[in-house]
Structures are given as C-alpha cells and as structure tokens.
Design a protein around this motif. Structure first.
Motif, PDB file in Angstrom:
ATOM      1  N   GLU A 123       0.832  -1.198   0.000  1.00  0.00           N
ATOM      2  CA  GLU A 123       0.000   0.000   0.000  1.00  0.00           C
ATOM      3  C   GLU A 123       0.872   1.255   0.000  1.00  0.00           C
ATOM      4  O   GLU A 123       0.547   2.243  -0.665  1.00  0.00           O
ATOM      5  N   ARG A 175       1.922   1.630  -3.504  1.00  0.00           N
ATOM      6  CA  ARG A 175       0.810   2.105  -4.351  1.00  0.00           C
ATOM      7  C   ARG A 175       0.629   3.618  -4.203  1.00  0.00           C
ATOM      8  O   ARG A 175       0.497   4.342  -5.187  1.00  0.00           O
ATOM      9  N   SER A 190       7.829   2.369 -10.248  1.00  0.00           N
ATOM     10  CA  SER A 190       7.790   1.228  -9.350  1.00  0.00           C
ATOM     11  C   SER A 190       9.121   1.096  -8.606  1.00  0.00           C
ATOM     12  O   SER A 190       9.168   0.883  -7.393  1.00  0.00           O
ATOM     13  N   TYR A 194      -6.606  -5.389  -6.881  1.00  0.00           N
ATOM     14  CA  TYR A 194      -5.804  -4.378  -6.192  1.00  0.00           C
ATOM     15  C   TYR A 194      -4.552  -4.012  -6.998  1.00  0.00           C
ATOM     16  O   TYR A 194      -4.236  -2.830  -7.157  1.00  0.00           O
ATOM     17  N   GLN A 241      -4.395  -1.494  -9.895  1.00  0.00           N
ATOM     18  CA  GLN A 241      -4.218  -0.072  -9.589  1.00  0.00           C
ATOM     19  C   GLN A 241      -2.737   0.301  -9.566  1.00  0.00           C
ATOM     20  O   GLN A 241      -2.383   1.468  -9.672  1.00  0.00           O
ATOM     21  N   LEU A 242      -1.892  -0.691  -9.362  1.00  0.00           N
ATOM     22  CA  LEU A 242      -0.460  -0.405  -9.390  1.00  0.00           C
ATOM     23  C   LEU A 242       0.098  -0.573 -10.800  1.00  0.00           C
ATOM     24  O   LEU A 242       1.270  -0.302 -11.044  1.00  0.00           O
TER      25      LEU A 242
END
Ligand SMILES: *Cc1c(COP(=O)(O)O)cnc(C)c1O
Length: 745
Positions: free
Chosen positions: A284, A287, A296, A334, A337-338
């Motif tokens: 998180e 993210r 990243s 999830y 979203q990254l």
C-alpha cells in the motif's frame, strides 16, 4: 486525616473521569486502579473477569456517586485519577530525551494480534502478548506509537475438554459496549468508514480504539452494513478460517491499516511489521507513491526506507505462503491499480523471482520491503540469517542483514498484585500491607518509612515506591540479604503458591462441573501447598513438547509420591483448532491427570489466557520449558517468572540461552543440539529428568535449621537481579527506538 467534602460538580467530573479511566488500559498495570474497581464490586470484578467497563455498567451511577462520598473510597479514587492524569501529562519521558528524532511522528506498529489483558481476548499466544507489552512500554517511555490490528468479534477460541479428553473450541461474542474500547468517530459523531479492495469487492470497515496509556491501538472491524455477510465475518476470529480468509484478513490489516492512518491524519515516521502477517502494508505504501508519480523502482526504494520488520519464528508453518491462484483471486484487482502484472507481484514474495513454482511468502515480502529486520533473540538472529541467506545470494551468512533484539515483558504488568503490595510494604514500612493484593479498599495508609511515597504521586504518575521498581539498581539490591530478608521472600513465595493452588482448585471444580457439597471438599484436597510446584503453560505447538517429562513416567510417579520431598505439576495451554497433534498432547496430559498414578499431583487448567498465565508464573516454583531447540525463537513466559520469584528450568534456547548464567535458575543440556530429532528428544528428556532430580529437587528441599531453603532463595535473588530489567520491554523498546526506529542512526 480530614478531607474536603466534595461538591456535586466534583463528583460529576470524577464519575466522568472514572469512565474514561476504565477505557484506558493503563489500569492493567496500576494496582491502585485495579483495587479501586474491585472495591466497587468485588464479586463483579471477579465474575466480569477484571473488567472495569463492565463493573461500571454493573454499578449504577447513583451508587458510584454515593460511594465517592465515602472518605476512604473517595480518597483512593482521587489518588488514582491524579496518578492517571500525571502519567498522561508527563513530558519528561525517556523518549523526549533519547528519541527526539521521532518526536511528533509516531511509530506505526502493525500486528495481527494483541494481548493486553484477559478482558480483551484477541491474541492467540506469545506473539500477541509481546505486541501488547511493546505498546505498554512505549507508552511508559513516552514513545509515540499507534498500533494497528483487527477487532475479532469472537476473539480467540475458548477451550473445553470433552469426555475423550479432546480439546473442543467454542466462541462467545465480544460486545464492544462492555469492553475497554471506543468507537472511532468523525466530526459528526458517525463511525469513520474506510475500505479496501479485496478479491472482487470493495470491503468496508469501521474502527475501534483501545487506549493503552498514551498510545492508541486501532482495531479494524468489517462487521458493518454495506458488506455481505461473509465479508462481515472476515474479522470474526483470530487466524480463523482457511488460506482465503487468512490472506483477506492480512490485506485488511496491512492495506486497511495504512488507509485508516491516512484518514485519521496520522503521519508515521516508521512502519513496524510485527511478523509477516502485516507485510501487505508495504504494498500500500508503494501504491501511494506510484499514484503520486514515482516509478515502481523509486517507490520500492522509498517504501523500504519507511519500514522495519521483526520475524518471530523459524518454524516453517509460521511463515504464511499463498499460491499463485489465491494471490490472483485476492489481489488481482488491487494490483491493477499499481499497473502490475501478477508476475511482478509474485516476485516480491519469492526468493527467486523467476521460479514459477515458488509460492508467495509474506516473510520474503517483508524482508524485501524493509530497511532493517530482526529476530527476537541472539540464536534466533543466527538461525534467521541462515534461513534467509538465499535471498542475499552474494553475501556470507554473517552478512545477511537480519539482526536481533531479544524480547521482553512489561514488568509492572506481569508483577502479581501480591508482589506489588509486598514491595509497597517493604519500601514503605507496615501499615499499608494490603491483604490479597487486589482486595481493594485501602486508601490512605500510614506509611512507616518516610520518603517512600506510598501515596505521593510523582510527575511520572507513579508513586515513589513504584518508580523504584522500574530501576535496574533496585533489582540489583535484592541480592543484598539485609535489604529484604530470606524469611520475607520465602513467605511471599508461600503466599503466591497458595494463591495459585486455591485458584486451581476453584477452576478444577468448575471444570469438573461437580458442584456438590462433597465436591468442594474433594477439590480442596487437590494439590499440596508444600510441594515443589512445576508449571508448564503455553500454546500446545508440538515443537514445545509439552508431555516430554512424562517420558520418565515411572520415575515421575515416584517423585510425586515422595512424602518428604513432594513434587507436583500444573499444565495449561491451547492447541490451534486444526492442530490434531497438539490436541493429542493435551489429551495425553489430561489423561495422565485423571487416570494415572499422577492423579492429584498433576492438573490441567482449561482455557489458558493472560489471567491463568499471571497466576501460574507467579505461583509456580519452577517454570518448565523444553522446546526442540532452536525452534523457540525467544519465548517470553519464562521472563514473567523472575519478577515473581519463580525459577526457570529450561532448554538453552531463545532468551534463556542468554539469560541463564549458572546461578539464576536451571539449564537443561548445553549450548548445542543434535541434528537428529529422535536423538534430541532422547537427550533432552534425560537431561531434564537429571537436572530435576539432581539439582532442582535437592535445592528446593535443602532446608537449614531455621527451615529455610537458603540456596533456593539465593537463586531467586539472582534471578531478580539478573533477569528482571534485562528481559523487560522497557529495555527492548529502547533498543528498537535507538537501533531501528530512528532512521538517522
Ligand atoms: C506469555 C504468554 C505466552 C507465551 O508463552 P511462551 O512460553 O513464550 O510460548 C502465551 N500465552 C499467554 C497467554 C502468555 O501470557
């Protein structure tokens, strides 16, 4: 002495203050506060399991107001509230001086379980108790910290034993209204609601706050309306359900925890993952950074700077692993979203990112995304470096970046009330020796020793005599037999043992459900208050080898039947609901306690929890610990003994390998272990029996002309002097703060 009569307003504000106090777990380590609540309703205190919130619901406000006008009770209430206020307001703390780098930005401490007190049963074992003690000491030291965990509505299971002596689990609902928790509300007084994308759904949660002295711990709770029933049940039980529940709980803990902190405007200086369960928090954090524009790779570097990680076990089952399909199911939405593929995600949890057969390991994730990592004893540090060396292929074992900080316990919290009143009396003279230690009611005593400050409140919120107990040199002084006499220490040991035995008889009577008149008499003959009492209580994980000592069954029968030098055993502990092997161990111990020649000299107390632990580590003479080395990363129950004058008899594993010095308890075997486990079991059980019969029993029963076991008492003094301060969470949290939390060090 004279007291000003209270005004109506004063009483009203005291009632409000007592309600606030009941919802701050500071009372779990303040004897006066516990005495106050138990004095309000002695039966309620006991039957409601030492829960001030429930006691205050049981007593009407009218009754409370009337009681506050009683001179004695009113004075005690005033003093307790004054102590509490001073504690909360104190600015001259250890952290103010030694952890300035963290001022204003708390440590965020994530843990799947917390063990604070028997009232709030949301821990499965030692990991949770350690986490609870960590928060308490952080508060005492003035170290800003927020804890994150889940609100398990059914907590950890309650244990009962069926006719086949098999453990059966049952669950009761926790009602937040009766617990020392408060809802987290927004400005309009509505519950703060956040959400996490788990699997294909948005899962909503609300939050409960536990006040632990100065520090809050937030418990996330999905049991709210917009969620479908199976998601409402996500936070039902500690480590409940299967792998799917597990990964979903861990997403809630890690990802939800970070979201909550943002929502509350908390900006942590460092995120501490207490065991791998919490490691999704690092995803998180990544993210967030990627949403803010970082690549990243950049997000990874920045996240690592914010995180530290503690690993707690070398047992493989203690390291969560999830397979590719489950990862895809739970985190697929999830990670979109990254902007990551599943392979990119899996790489974070694999030792070899290219190895498609490797499952996703939470420990690997935590190690990859933290700037520092540690094990929980020196030996465990070594074992962990070896265990994870493959992650750092270019480094020698000694250079693997996993250090160690040995665990501790919260000293005042684990000192039984009887012991606290003992020191109060020793340090303050007679006149205030309160009987049972939590009988309550005594207020303004007449301390004999001037300057001991029985009722004076220091700026730290402690009485002067209590502040002494926090000093290392206080414990060193106990080696001096003129400071406290052998007779006094021995009498204290006798009281503690009797309290445990009477507690055990009561529990065994209830377990037996034989509430007839003769049953009372029968159960009052169980256990012998003069016998050397050996305790064993912890989770019944098989590596802890609970029944090891009964390998010598015939010899043990002789020991317990020796009228001159009697020995007896008290066992307790829960096996994980899916651990049949552990349940067989319980079955074996209970069977022996009921149907063998050990009957009456061996008992099993059901429903092991913090209260049973407190009774046992104080009332036993010997605390037995015989894990299969090196699997007990630290162990903490043995640390709770020293402060109460119980001695350890333990394999040299975990903390005891460091704590044992040849004079402060008993070691089993030496600083080594064979590779072959059958060989190890054989060797350890022979050494255990040898030490017990050649050292422990003779020392305990070697009485001089005055009837005292001088050498035994000397060992108690040595244990207090060498172990109490060193194995405290005060020492431990200071180490975390200086070595791990402050980034500049
Ligand atoms: C201290 C404690 C433990 C940990 O015991 P170990 O011997 O370290 O495994 C487990 N459960 C409870 C309730 C405790 O108080």
């Amino acid at each position: 002495m004279t007291l000003e009569p209270y005004t109506v307003d004063e009483i009203t504000s005291q009632v409000a203050a007592l309600n606030r106090l009941a919802r701050n777990l500071w009372w779990t380590w303040d004897q006066d506060a516990q005495d106050l609540f138990s004095a309000l309703s002695r039966r309620g205190w006991r039957n409601l399991y030492h829960n001030p919130v429930a006691v205050l619901r049981e007593v009407s406000e009218y009754e409370l107001r009337v009681r506050l006008q009683d001179r004695e009770f009113g004075a005690l209430a005033r003093r307790v509230l004054q102590k509490f206020q001073a504690y909360m307001d104190d600015k001259e703390t250890w952290a103010a001086e030694h952890a300035r780098g963290l001022a204003g930005r708390p440590v965020a401490y994530f843990s799947a379980e917390f063990g604070f007190h028997e009232t709030l049963p949301i821990a499965a074992g030692g990991l949770g108790v350690l986490a609870g003690d960590h928060i308490k000491s952080a508060s005492d030291l003035g170290l800003g910290l927020v804890g994150i965990s889940l609100f398990y509505r059914e907590g950890y299971f309650m244990q009962s034993i069926n006719e086949e002596n098999w453990q059966v689990e049952y669950y009761t609902h926790l009602n937040p209204r009766n617990l020392p928790v408060e809802p987290v509300l927004d400005a309009r007084g509505e519950p703060v609601i956040c959400s996490v994308d788990i699997a294909r759904t948005q899962v909503f949660f609300r939050t409960w706050r536990v006040n632990v002295g100065r520090n809050p711990v937030y418990l996330l709770d999905t049991d709210i309306d917009p969620n479908e029933q199976h998601l409402r049940d996500l936070t039902l039980r500690v480590y409940g359900g299967d792998g799917t529940t597990r990964i979903m709980q861990e997403m809630l803990l890690g990802i939800g925890g970070v979201r909550l902190l943002r929502e509350l405007g908390v900006a942590p200086s460092v995120f501490h993952m207490n065991e791998g369960h919490a490691a999704f928090l690092a995803l998180e954090l990544m993210r967030e950074k990627m949403a803010g524009g970082l690549s990243s790779a950049e997000a990874e570097v920045a996240t690592r700077q914010e995180c530290v990680f503690t690993t707690h076990t070398p047992v493989p089952a203690g390291h969560d692993r999830f397979n590719l399909d489950l990862m895809d199911y739970a985190l697929g939405r999830y990670i979109r979203q990254l902007g990551w593929s599943l392979d990119e995600l899996m790489a974070f949890g694999r030792v070899d990112p290219e190895d498609e057969k490797e499952t996703f390991c939470m420990t690997v994730l935590a190690l990859k995304l933290s700037r520092a990592a540690n094990g929980v004893s020196e030996l465990h540090g070594e074992v962990s470096r070896e265990m994870w060396q493959s992650l750092y292929a270019d480094r020698a074992i000694e250079e693997v970046p996993i250090g160690h900080i040995t665990n501790g316990i919260h000293t005042l919290g684990w000192m039984k009330g009887t012991v606290r009143s003992f020191w109060r009396r020793e340090l303050c003279g007679n006149g205030n020796g309160n009987g049972s230690g939590n009988a309550g009611g005594q207020a303004d005593g007449n301390p004999g020793a001037p300057g001991c400050g029985a009722n004076e409140v220091l700026p730290s919120g402690l009485a002067r005599w209590e502040a002494e107990l926090g000093q290392p040199d206080f414990w060193a002084r106990i080696e001096d037999p003129t400071f406290v006499k052998d007779e006094e220490l021995w009498a204290l040991r006798y009281r503690l043992r009797r309290e445990l035995i009477e507690f055990s008889r009561r529990r065994l009577l209830i377990q037996g459900e034989r509430l007839t008149r003769t049953a009372f008499i029968e159960y009052d003959h169980l256990l012998n208050p003069d016998a050397l009492t050996i305790g064993f209580a912890r989770r019944f994980a098989t590596y802890k080898r609970a029944p090891l000592i009964f390998d010598h069954y015939d010899d043990i029968v002789k020991l317990v039947k020796d009228a001159r030098r009697p020995v007896q055993f008290i066992f307790a502990g829960k096996a994980h609901p899916r651990d049949d092997e552990g349940k067989r161990f319980i079955q074996k111990v209970i069977h022996l306690s009921k149907h063998s020649e050990l009957r009456g000299h061996l008992v099993f107390i059901e429903n092991y929890d913090i209260h049973v632990a407190r009774m046992m580590v104080s009332g036993c003479d010997i605390w037995l610990n015989n894990p299969r080395r090196p699997l007990e990363a630290s162990g903490t129950s043995g640390m709770k003994c020293g402060v109460n004058g119980c001695l350890n008899l333990s394999i040299l594993d975990g903390w005891w390998r460091e704590g044992y010095d040849g004079t402060n308890g008993f070691g089993i075997g030496d600083d080594s272990h064979p590779e072959n486990v059958e060989e190890q079991d054989r060797r350890d059980s022979a050494n255990l029996y040898g030490t017990l019969t050649e050292k422990v029993i003779p020392t305990f029963f070697n009485r001089d002309t005055a009837g005292l076991p001088r050498q035994w008492i000397r060992m108690i003094r040595r244990a207090m002097a060498t172990l109490v301060h060193q194995y405290s969470t005060d020492r431990m949290v200071k180490e975390y703060a200086t070595r791990y939390y402050q980034p500049d060090r």
